[in-house]
Scaffold this motif. Sequence first.
Motif, mmCIF file in Angstrom:
data_model
loop_
_atom_site.group_PDB
_atom_site.id
_atom_site.type_symbol
_atom_site.label_atom_id
_atom_site.label_comp_id
_atom_site.label_asym_id
_atom_site.label_seq_id
_atom_site.Cartn_x
_atom_site.Cartn_y
_atom_site.Cartn_z
ATOM 1 N N ARG A 93 -0.540 -17.942 9.294
ATOM 2 C CA ARG A 93 -1.508 -17.190 10.113
ATOM 3 C C ARG A 93 -0.811 -16.347 11.183
ATOM 4 N NH1 ARG A 93 -6.252 -18.906 8.255
ATOM 5 N NH2 ARG A 93 -6.429 -21.049 7.469
ATOM 6 N N SER A 98 0.802 -12.269 4.445
ATOM 7 C CA SER A 98 0.272 -10.947 4.082
ATOM 8 C C SER A 98 1.402 -9.979 3.763
ATOM 9 C CB SER A 98 -0.578 -10.398 5.228
ATOM 10 O OG SER A 98 -1.707 -11.214 5.446
ATOM 11 N N SER A 102 1.980 -8.284 0.061
ATOM 12 C CA SER A 102 2.033 -6.831 -0.044
ATOM 13 C C SER A 102 3.342 -6.371 -0.676
ATOM 14 C CB SER A 102 1.880 -6.209 1.350
ATOM 15 O OG SER A 102 1.974 -4.797 1.285
ATOM 16 N N GLU A 136 -8.431 -17.103 1.130
ATOM 17 C CA GLU A 136 -8.664 -15.995 2.054
ATOM 18 C C GLU A 136 -7.573 -14.934 1.940
ATOM 19 O OE1 GLU A 136 -10.635 -19.673 3.483
ATOM 20 O OE2 GLU A 136 -8.588 -19.198 2.853
ATOM 21 N N LEU A 137 -6.325 -15.382 1.830
ATOM 22 C CA LEU A 137 -5.210 -14.439 1.704
ATOM 23 C C LEU A 137 -5.310 -13.646 0.407
ATOM 24 C CD1 LEU A 137 -2.484 -13.259 2.566
ATOM 25 C CD2 LEU A 137 -1.371 -15.258 1.527
ATOM 26 N N ALA A 139 -7.974 -13.021 -1.445
ATOM 27 C CA ALA A 139 -9.126 -12.113 -1.416
ATOM 28 C C ALA A 139 -8.842 -10.901 -0.541
ATOM 29 C CB ALA A 139 -10.366 -12.848 -0.919
ATOM 30 N N SER A 140 -8.166 -11.107 0.584
ATOM 31 C CA SER A 140 -7.885 -9.996 1.491
ATOM 32 C C SER A 140 -6.938 -8.977 0.878
ATOM 33 C CB SER A 140 -7.301 -10.521 2.809
ATOM 34 O OG SER A 140 -5.978 -11.014 2.613
ATOM 35 N N CYS A 141 -6.161 -9.410 -0.122
ATOM 36 C CA CYS A 141 -5.209 -8.516 -0.788
ATOM 37 C C CYS A 141 -5.744 -7.982 -2.114
ATOM 38 C CB CYS A 141 -3.876 -9.236 -1.015
ATOM 39 S SG CYS A 141 -3.021 -9.673 0.518
ATOM 40 N N GLY A 142 -7.017 -8.260 -2.418
ATOM 41 C CA GLY A 142 -7.641 -7.697 -3.606
ATOM 42 C C GLY A 142 -7.604 -8.563 -4.843
ATOM 43 N N TRP A 311 -5.029 -16.458 -9.751
ATOM 44 C CA TRP A 311 -5.590 -15.272 -9.106
ATOM 45 C C TRP A 311 -4.966 -14.029 -9.733
ATOM 46 C CZ3 TRP A 311 -9.044 -15.947 -4.970
ATOM 47 C CH2 TRP A 311 -9.134 -17.250 -4.482
#
Length: 313
Positions: A93, A98, A102, A136-137, A139-142, A311
Amino acid sequence: MRELIWRPLTRDDAQASADLLNAIEAVDQIGENYTAEDTLTELVDPSVDLSRASLCAFDGDVMVGYMKVRHKPVATSVHRVTMDGGVHPSYRRCGVGSRLVSAGISAAQVVHDLHHPSLQLVVEVYKAEKIAGVPELMASCGFAPIRYYQRMEHSLQNLPPGEDLRVEAWSAQNDSDFRFVRNEAYADYFGAAPMPADLWRNKITNQTFRPACSFLLRDADGTPASVLVTMHWEADTEYTGVRDAHFMVIGTRPSYRKRGFARALLAHALQAAASQGYDSASVSVDSESAAGAPRIFEKAGFVPKMQYVRWAL
Protein backbone atom coordinates in the motif's frame (compact mmCIF):
# COMPACT_ATOMS: atom_id res chain seq x y z
CA MET A 1 10.70 4.79 3.79
CA ARG A 2 14.02 5.42 2.07
CA GLU A 3 14.15 5.85 -1.69
CA LEU A 4 14.10 2.41 -3.27
CA ILE A 5 16.60 1.12 -5.82
CA TRP A 6 14.89 -0.30 -8.92
CA ARG A 7 16.61 -2.63 -11.38
CA PRO A 8 16.07 -5.90 -13.30
CA LEU A 9 16.49 -9.18 -11.49
CA THR A 10 19.73 -11.14 -11.97
CA ARG A 11 20.81 -14.68 -11.21
CA ASP A 12 22.69 -13.31 -8.20
CA ASP A 13 19.38 -12.41 -6.53
CA ALA A 14 18.46 -15.97 -5.52
CA GLN A 15 18.98 -15.53 -1.77
CA ALA A 16 17.39 -12.07 -1.66
CA SER A 17 14.41 -13.44 -3.59
CA ALA A 18 14.03 -16.37 -1.20
CA ASP A 19 14.19 -14.02 1.80
CA LEU A 20 11.47 -11.83 0.28
CA LEU A 21 9.19 -14.76 -0.58
CA ASN A 22 9.57 -16.24 2.90
CA ALA A 23 8.72 -12.87 4.46
CA ILE A 24 5.61 -12.79 2.26
CA GLU A 25 4.69 -16.35 3.28
CA ALA A 26 4.98 -15.49 6.98
CA VAL A 27 2.02 -13.11 6.51
CA ASP A 28 0.01 -14.59 3.63
CA GLN A 29 0.25 -18.22 4.80
CA ILE A 30 -0.39 -19.89 1.47
CA GLY A 31 2.03 -22.77 2.01
CA GLU A 32 4.88 -21.62 -0.24
CA ASN A 33 8.38 -21.59 1.28
CA TYR A 34 11.64 -21.18 -0.63
CA THR A 35 15.34 -21.88 -0.54
CA ALA A 36 17.86 -19.96 -2.63
CA GLU A 37 18.12 -23.03 -4.86
CA ASP A 38 14.38 -22.88 -5.52
CA THR A 39 14.44 -19.22 -6.51
CA LEU A 40 17.56 -19.71 -8.64
CA THR A 41 15.63 -22.30 -10.65
CA GLU A 42 13.02 -19.65 -11.40
CA LEU A 43 15.64 -17.02 -12.24
CA VAL A 44 17.31 -19.25 -14.86
CA ASP A 45 13.98 -20.23 -16.43
CA PRO A 46 14.61 -20.18 -20.21
CA SER A 47 11.21 -18.55 -20.79
CA VAL A 48 12.13 -15.52 -18.63
CA ASP A 49 14.13 -12.65 -20.13
CA LEU A 50 15.44 -11.02 -16.97
CA SER A 51 17.00 -8.01 -18.68
CA ARG A 52 13.83 -7.14 -20.62
CA ALA A 53 11.03 -8.59 -18.51
CA SER A 54 11.81 -8.32 -14.81
CA LEU A 55 12.05 -5.63 -12.16
CA CYS A 56 12.86 -5.61 -8.45
CA ALA A 57 13.04 -3.00 -5.72
CA PHE A 58 15.64 -2.88 -2.95
CA ASP A 59 15.69 -0.94 0.28
CA GLY A 60 19.39 -1.10 1.05
CA ASP A 61 20.33 -4.77 0.83
CA VAL A 62 16.75 -6.03 1.26
CA MET A 63 14.58 -6.91 -1.72
CA VAL A 64 11.11 -5.53 -1.03
CA GLY A 65 9.33 -6.30 -4.29
CA TYR A 66 9.78 -8.01 -7.65
CA MET A 67 8.05 -9.01 -10.84
CA LYS A 68 9.03 -11.18 -13.77
CA VAL A 69 7.22 -12.17 -16.96
CA ARG A 70 7.31 -15.62 -18.54
CA HIS A 71 6.56 -15.85 -22.26
CA LYS A 72 5.37 -19.00 -24.02
CA PRO A 73 7.94 -20.62 -26.33
CA VAL A 74 5.05 -22.00 -28.41
CA ALA A 75 1.71 -20.24 -29.04
CA THR A 76 -1.02 -20.35 -31.68
CA SER A 77 -3.79 -17.74 -31.84
CA VAL A 78 -3.18 -16.30 -28.36
CA HIS A 79 0.10 -15.66 -26.57
CA ARG A 80 -0.56 -15.97 -22.83
CA VAL A 81 2.32 -14.57 -20.81
CA THR A 82 2.43 -15.03 -17.04
CA MET A 83 3.42 -12.25 -14.68
CA ASP A 84 4.62 -13.27 -11.24
CA GLY A 85 5.59 -11.02 -8.36
CA GLY A 86 5.17 -9.98 -4.78
CA VAL A 87 5.68 -7.17 -2.30
CA HIS A 88 7.12 -7.40 1.22
CA PRO A 89 4.27 -6.98 3.73
CA SER A 90 5.98 -3.93 5.30
CA TYR A 91 6.01 -2.13 1.93
CA ARG A 92 2.45 -2.81 0.78
CA ARG A 93 0.00 0.00 0.00
CA CYS A 94 2.92 2.32 -0.79
CA GLY A 95 2.66 2.12 -4.58
CA VAL A 96 5.30 -0.62 -4.98
CA GLY A 97 2.82 -3.20 -6.27
CA SER A 98 1.22 -0.79 -8.74
CA ARG A 99 4.60 0.15 -10.17
CA LEU A 100 5.59 -3.51 -10.53
CA VAL A 101 2.35 -4.46 -12.27
CA SER A 102 2.59 -1.49 -14.63
CA ALA A 103 6.18 -2.44 -15.47
CA GLY A 104 5.10 -6.04 -15.99
CA ILE A 105 2.43 -5.07 -18.51
CA SER A 106 4.99 -3.06 -20.48
CA ALA A 107 7.53 -5.91 -20.29
CA ALA A 108 4.90 -8.38 -21.49
CA GLN A 109 4.42 -6.30 -24.62
CA VAL A 110 8.18 -6.24 -25.22
CA VAL A 111 8.67 -10.02 -25.06
CA HIS A 112 5.43 -10.57 -26.96
CA ASP A 113 6.69 -8.41 -29.82
CA LEU A 114 9.94 -10.40 -29.83
CA HIS A 115 8.39 -13.88 -29.87
CA HIS A 116 4.80 -13.81 -31.17
CA PRO A 117 4.08 -10.33 -32.58
CA SER A 118 1.28 -11.47 -34.89
CA LEU A 119 -0.80 -13.06 -32.12
CA GLN A 120 -3.18 -11.65 -29.54
CA LEU A 121 -1.44 -10.87 -26.23
CA VAL A 122 -2.99 -11.81 -22.89
CA VAL A 123 -1.21 -11.05 -19.62
CA GLU A 124 -2.11 -13.40 -16.76
CA VAL A 125 -1.49 -13.41 -13.01
CA TYR A 126 -2.09 -16.48 -10.84
CA LYS A 127 -2.50 -15.82 -7.12
CA ALA A 128 -4.19 -17.30 -4.05
CA GLU A 129 -7.57 -15.64 -3.60
CA LYS A 130 -6.99 -15.07 0.12
CA ILE A 131 -4.04 -12.65 -0.28
CA ALA A 132 -5.22 -9.25 0.93
CA GLY A 133 -5.10 -6.43 -1.59
CA VAL A 134 -4.58 -8.55 -4.71
CA PRO A 135 -8.15 -8.25 -6.10
CA GLU A 136 -8.08 -4.47 -5.68
CA LEU A 137 -4.64 -4.16 -7.29
CA MET A 138 -5.57 -6.38 -10.22
CA ALA A 139 -8.84 -4.56 -10.86
CA SER A 140 -7.16 -1.15 -10.69
CA CYS A 141 -4.74 -2.25 -13.42
CA GLY A 142 -7.48 -3.57 -15.72
CA PHE A 143 -7.29 -7.29 -14.93
CA ALA A 144 -10.37 -9.48 -14.50
CA PRO A 145 -10.73 -12.98 -12.98
CA ILE A 146 -11.17 -15.58 -15.71
CA ARG A 147 -10.49 -18.93 -14.04
CA TYR A 148 -10.51 -20.51 -10.59
CA TYR A 149 -8.35 -23.33 -9.25
CA GLN A 150 -8.49 -25.40 -6.09
CA ARG A 151 -5.52 -26.67 -4.16
CA MET A 152 -6.69 -30.08 -2.96
CA GLU A 153 -5.03 -32.26 -0.36
CA HIS A 154 -5.17 -35.91 0.65
CA SER A 155 -3.96 -37.45 3.91
CA LEU A 156 -1.75 -40.49 3.32
CA GLN A 157 -2.83 -42.21 6.53
CA ASN A 158 -4.81 -45.49 6.31
CA LEU A 159 -5.05 -45.69 2.54
CA PRO A 160 -7.03 -48.59 1.04
CA PRO A 161 -5.01 -51.07 -1.05
CA GLY A 162 -4.17 -49.79 -4.53
CA GLU A 163 -4.52 -51.58 -7.84
CA ASP A 164 -1.72 -53.83 -9.08
CA LEU A 165 -0.64 -51.85 -12.11
CA ARG A 166 2.19 -52.30 -14.56
CA VAL A 167 3.66 -48.83 -14.26
CA GLU A 168 7.21 -47.58 -14.32
CA ALA A 169 8.94 -44.90 -12.32
CA TRP A 170 10.81 -42.08 -14.04
CA SER A 171 14.30 -42.75 -15.37
CA ALA A 172 16.66 -41.04 -17.77
CA GLN A 173 15.64 -43.66 -20.33
CA ASN A 174 11.92 -42.88 -20.25
CA ASP A 175 12.17 -39.13 -19.61
CA SER A 176 11.27 -38.34 -23.21
CA ASP A 177 8.12 -40.49 -22.88
CA PHE A 178 7.13 -38.56 -19.76
CA ARG A 179 7.47 -35.25 -21.60
CA PHE A 180 5.70 -36.61 -24.69
CA VAL A 181 2.65 -37.73 -22.68
CA ARG A 182 2.57 -34.48 -20.72
CA ASN A 183 2.57 -32.39 -23.91
CA GLU A 184 -0.15 -34.47 -25.58
CA ALA A 185 -2.27 -34.69 -22.42
CA TYR A 186 -2.08 -30.94 -21.79
CA ALA A 187 -2.74 -29.88 -25.40
CA ASP A 188 -6.38 -29.08 -24.58
CA TYR A 189 -5.75 -27.71 -21.07
CA PHE A 190 -6.56 -24.05 -20.60
CA GLY A 191 -3.47 -21.86 -21.04
CA ALA A 192 -1.08 -24.78 -21.43
CA ALA A 193 1.63 -24.99 -24.08
CA PRO A 194 4.09 -27.70 -25.14
CA MET A 195 7.23 -27.90 -23.03
CA PRO A 196 10.47 -28.03 -25.01
CA ALA A 197 13.31 -30.02 -23.44
CA ASP A 198 15.06 -27.05 -21.81
CA LEU A 199 11.87 -25.82 -20.14
CA TRP A 200 11.05 -29.39 -19.01
CA ARG A 201 14.45 -29.62 -17.30
CA ASN A 202 13.97 -26.23 -15.62
CA LYS A 203 10.36 -26.62 -14.49
CA ILE A 204 10.02 -30.37 -13.94
CA THR A 205 13.24 -32.37 -13.49
CA ASN A 206 14.83 -29.84 -11.16
CA GLN A 207 15.82 -30.12 -7.48
CA THR A 208 12.18 -30.44 -6.36
CA PHE A 209 11.42 -33.38 -8.70
CA ARG A 210 10.82 -36.76 -7.03
CA PRO A 211 11.49 -39.47 -9.65
CA ALA A 212 10.72 -42.37 -7.27
CA CYS A 213 7.17 -41.06 -6.95
CA SER A 214 6.65 -40.11 -10.61
CA PHE A 215 5.08 -42.71 -12.86
CA LEU A 216 4.31 -43.58 -16.47
CA LEU A 217 1.48 -45.93 -17.43
CA ARG A 218 1.65 -47.73 -20.77
CA ASP A 219 -1.09 -49.57 -22.61
CA ALA A 220 -0.95 -53.29 -23.43
CA ASP A 221 1.35 -52.80 -26.42
CA GLY A 222 3.78 -50.56 -24.51
CA THR A 223 2.62 -47.19 -25.82
CA PRO A 224 2.89 -44.44 -23.16
CA ALA A 225 -0.63 -43.35 -22.20
CA SER A 226 -0.76 -41.59 -18.84
CA VAL A 227 1.72 -39.78 -16.61
CA LEU A 228 2.03 -38.42 -13.07
CA VAL A 229 4.91 -36.24 -11.87
CA THR A 230 5.57 -35.52 -8.19
CA MET A 231 7.42 -32.55 -6.70
CA HIS A 232 8.44 -31.83 -3.11
CA TRP A 233 9.76 -28.64 -1.53
CA GLU A 234 12.17 -29.17 1.36
CA ALA A 235 11.63 -25.57 2.51
CA ASP A 236 7.95 -26.31 3.10
CA THR A 237 8.78 -29.33 5.26
CA GLU A 238 11.34 -27.36 7.24
CA TYR A 239 8.70 -24.70 7.96
CA THR A 240 5.64 -26.91 8.56
CA GLY A 241 7.06 -30.29 9.56
CA VAL A 242 4.81 -31.91 6.93
CA ARG A 243 6.21 -33.88 3.97
CA ASP A 244 3.86 -33.22 1.07
CA ALA A 245 3.99 -34.97 -2.29
CA HIS A 246 2.66 -32.45 -4.79
CA PHE A 247 1.33 -34.00 -8.00
CA MET A 248 2.51 -31.28 -10.37
CA VAL A 249 1.60 -33.08 -13.59
CA ILE A 250 -1.12 -35.66 -14.04
CA GLY A 251 -2.65 -36.34 -17.41
CA THR A 252 -3.72 -38.87 -20.00
CA ARG A 253 -3.38 -38.62 -23.76
CA PRO A 254 -6.81 -37.79 -25.28
CA SER A 255 -7.13 -41.12 -27.12
CA TYR A 256 -6.74 -43.03 -23.84
CA ARG A 257 -9.18 -41.06 -21.69
CA LYS A 258 -12.30 -42.47 -20.05
CA ARG A 259 -10.56 -45.81 -19.48
CA GLY A 260 -9.64 -45.21 -15.83
CA PHE A 261 -5.92 -44.69 -16.48
CA ALA A 262 -5.59 -41.44 -14.54
CA ARG A 263 -7.63 -42.77 -11.63
CA ALA A 264 -5.54 -45.95 -11.44
CA LEU A 265 -2.26 -44.05 -11.75
CA LEU A 266 -3.37 -41.64 -9.02
CA ALA A 267 -4.15 -44.52 -6.64
CA HIS A 268 -0.75 -46.04 -7.39
CA ALA A 269 1.02 -42.74 -6.70
CA LEU A 270 -0.82 -42.24 -3.41
CA GLN A 271 0.31 -45.67 -2.25
CA ALA A 272 3.87 -44.98 -3.34
CA ALA A 273 3.96 -41.61 -1.58
CA ALA A 274 2.68 -43.16 1.65
CA SER A 275 5.28 -45.93 1.48
CA GLN A 276 8.02 -43.34 0.92
CA GLY A 277 7.14 -41.48 4.12
CA TYR A 278 5.10 -38.55 2.83
CA ASP A 279 2.40 -37.25 5.15
CA SER A 280 0.06 -35.85 2.51
CA ALA A 281 -0.45 -35.40 -1.22
CA SER A 282 -1.67 -32.25 -2.94
CA VAL A 283 -2.65 -31.04 -6.39
CA SER A 284 -3.85 -27.84 -8.06
CA VAL A 285 -7.03 -28.41 -10.05
CA ASP A 286 -8.72 -26.24 -12.66
CA SER A 287 -12.32 -25.87 -11.50
CA GLU A 288 -13.49 -25.87 -15.14
CA SER A 289 -11.28 -28.72 -16.36
CA ALA A 290 -12.70 -30.23 -19.54
CA ALA A 291 -11.34 -33.62 -18.46
CA GLY A 292 -13.36 -33.54 -15.23
CA ALA A 293 -10.31 -33.37 -12.97
CA PRO A 294 -12.12 -32.02 -9.87
CA ARG A 295 -14.44 -35.06 -9.81
CA ILE A 296 -11.54 -37.47 -10.29
CA PHE A 297 -9.65 -36.03 -7.33
CA GLU A 298 -12.73 -35.78 -5.12
CA LYS A 299 -13.54 -39.44 -5.73
CA ALA A 300 -9.93 -40.28 -4.85
CA GLY A 301 -10.37 -38.59 -1.47
CA PHE A 302 -8.81 -35.17 -2.05
CA VAL A 303 -10.33 -32.25 -0.14
CA PRO A 304 -10.30 -28.56 -1.30
CA LYS A 305 -8.08 -26.40 0.92
CA MET A 306 -7.46 -23.09 -0.85
CA GLN A 307 -8.68 -21.30 -3.98
CA TYR A 308 -6.49 -19.58 -6.54
CA VAL A 309 -7.53 -17.07 -9.18
CA ARG A 310 -6.15 -16.54 -12.68
CA TRP A 311 -6.43 -12.84 -13.54
CA ALA A 312 -6.11 -11.71 -17.15
CA LEU A 313 -5.59 -8.47 -19.05
